[in-house]
Write a protein that holds these residues in place. Structure first.
Motif, PDB file in Angstrom:
ATOM      1  N   VAL A  29       0.880  -1.349  -0.024  1.00  0.00           N
ATOM      2  CA  VAL A  29       0.285   0.196  -0.102  1.00  0.00           C
ATOM      3  C   VAL A  29       0.745   1.007  -0.378  1.00  0.00           C
ATOM      4  N   PHE A  30       0.126   2.413  -0.974  1.00  0.00           N
ATOM      5  CA  PHE A  30       1.431   3.744  -0.527  1.00  0.00           C
ATOM      6  C   PHE A  30       0.346   4.856  -1.356  1.00  0.00           C
ATOM      7  N   PRO A  31      -0.408   5.235   0.723  1.00  0.00           N
ATOM      8  CA  PRO A  31      -1.659   5.954   1.193  1.00  0.00           C
ATOM      9  C   PRO A  31      -0.621   7.731   0.860  1.00  0.00           C
ATOM     10  N   ALA A  32      -0.994   7.871   0.068  1.00  0.00           N
ATOM     11  CA  ALA A  32      -0.734   9.395  -0.751  1.00  0.00           C
ATOM     12  C   ALA A  32      -2.021  10.390  -1.372  1.00  0.00           C
ATOM     13  N   ASN A  33      -1.923  11.367  -1.304  1.00  0.00           N
ATOM     14  CA  ASN A  33      -2.862  12.274  -1.500  1.00  0.00           C
ATOM     15  C   ASN A  33      -1.954  13.383  -3.318  1.00  0.00           C
ATOM     16  N   PHE A  34      -2.227  12.588  -4.011  1.00  0.00           N
ATOM     17  CA  PHE A  34      -1.569  12.352  -5.632  1.00  0.00           C
ATOM     18  C   PHE A  34      -2.053  14.212  -6.579  1.00  0.00           C
ATOM     19  N   ASP A  35      -2.271  15.046  -5.490  1.00  0.00           N
ATOM     20  CA  ASP A  35      -2.785  16.159  -6.299  1.00  0.00           C
ATOM     21  C   ASP A  35      -1.171  16.370  -5.925  1.00  0.00           C
ATOM     22  N   ALA A  36      -0.044  16.265  -4.902  1.00  0.00           N
ATOM     23  CA  ALA A  36       1.535  16.976  -4.622  1.00  0.00           C
ATOM     24  C   ALA A  36       2.357  16.325  -5.962  1.00  0.00           C
ATOM     25  N   ALA A  37       3.260  16.796  -6.456  1.00  0.00           N
ATOM     26  CA  ALA A  37       3.907  16.735  -7.674  1.00  0.00           C
ATOM     27  C   ALA A  37       5.110  15.375  -7.071  1.00  0.00           C
ATOM     28  N   THR A  38       5.343  15.607  -5.645  1.00  0.00           N
ATOM     29  CA  THR A  38       6.297  14.688  -5.437  1.00  0.00           C
ATOM     30  C   THR A  38       5.568  12.926  -4.863  1.00  0.00           C
ATOM     31  N   ASN A  39       4.482  12.423  -5.086  1.00  0.00           N
ATOM     32  CA  ASN A  39       3.925  11.548  -4.129  1.00  0.00           C
ATOM     33  C   ASN A  39       3.703  11.056  -6.080  1.00  0.00           C
ATOM     34  N   ARG A  40       2.861  12.417  -6.883  1.00  0.00           N
ATOM     35  CA  ARG A  40       2.674  11.513  -8.470  1.00  0.00           C
ATOM     36  C   ARG A  40       4.266  10.751  -9.472  1.00  0.00           C
ATOM     37  N   ASP A  41       5.181  11.848  -9.248  1.00  0.00           N
ATOM     38  CA  ASP A  41       6.315  11.275  -9.236  1.00  0.00           C
ATOM     39  C   ASP A  41       6.327   9.742  -8.349  1.00  0.00           C
ATOM     40  N   ALA A  42       6.650   9.901  -6.879  1.00  0.00           N
ATOM     41  CA  ALA A  42       6.727   8.082  -6.859  1.00  0.00           C
ATOM     42  C   ALA A  42       6.011   6.897  -7.053  1.00  0.00           C
ATOM     43  N   ALA A  43       4.678   7.403  -7.390  1.00  0.00           N
ATOM     44  CA  ALA A  43       3.615   6.650  -7.492  1.00  0.00           C
ATOM     45  C   ALA A  43       4.399   6.027  -9.745  1.00  0.00           C
ATOM     46  N   SER A  44       5.139   6.895 -10.393  1.00  0.00           N
ATOM     47  CA  SER A  44       4.937   6.628 -11.431  1.00  0.00           C
ATOM     48  C   SER A  44       6.706   5.793 -11.240  1.00  0.00           C
TER      49      SER A  44
END
Length: 205
Positions: A29-44
């Motif tokens: 599980v990766f819990p995150a607010n995907f509004d944040a660019a850092t979390n979008r990069d991490a998910a990618s």
């Protein structure tokens, strides 16, 4: 004096949260607010590099991206792959922490303290993170948490696989991390530190 962050260790307790107590098998599980660019990069990075490496050893592993405002690319990844779940907004994130065999935080550029790590520790979920994610928290490597460099997707995947396969290691990390967060990262701890500092200043005056 700045009291950085805290976690409500009574609210974020495994035995007081909704859902089954036992995690789902081989679930990351990766819990995150995907509004944040850092979390979008991490998910990618997680989808493109880390997850394929994990599946070389654990082909039936599941990945859950839990949090608000997932990008169309993340939704498309879930549409293509039945082993990926993208939740969008969730009412009570605690249930997703409890589902996790392993919690991951693969952020490569940190902006602020990673509350998801504190919450994972409090919920007794074993955590793999980048060193960047742990900078502000200073959890102890191989004691409270497993860590990988930000440019090492293979190393990150190896940490996840190690936890998926080793129940004793998961139990040891979660017990240590729960103690760490209750000792160092509760709101009460920070207020006590502030009170002690103010008393010290008063005595000095």
């Amino acid at each position: 004096y700045y009291s950085p962050h805290g976690v409500d260790t009574e609210y974020f307790r495994r035995d007081c949260s909704p859902g089954p107590d036992d995690p789902e098998p081989k679930t990351i599980v990766f819990p995150a607010n995907f509004d944040a660019a850092t979390n979008r990069d991490a998910a990618s990075w997680l989808l493109e590099e880390i997850l394929p490496c994990i599946r070389e050893s654990e082909p039936d592993v599941r990945l859950v991206l839990a949090g608000r405002n997932p990008t169309p690319e993340l939704q498309e990844a879930a549409d293509r792959d039945s082993g990926i779940e993208v939740t969008g907004y969730v009412e009570d994130i605690r249930s997703y922490f409890k589902r996790a065999t392993v919690l991951v935080d693969p952020v490569r550029a940190c902006a602020g303290l990673q509350n998801k790590l504190l919450t994972g520790f409090s919920m007794e979920v074993p955590v793999v993170a980048t060193r960047c994610a742990n900078e502000g928290i200073q959890a102890r490597e191989n004691v409270d948490i497993l860590l990988s460099d930000e440019n090492d997707g293979v190393g990150f995947a190896e940490c996840v696989v190690r936890l998926l396969r080793d129940r004793d290691l998961r139990d040891r990390l979660t017990a240590n991390a729960r103690s760490f967060v209750t000792e160092k990262w509760t709101w009460e701890y920070h207020f006590e530190q502030l009170e002690a500092m103010l008393c010290e200043l008063g005595d000095g005056g």
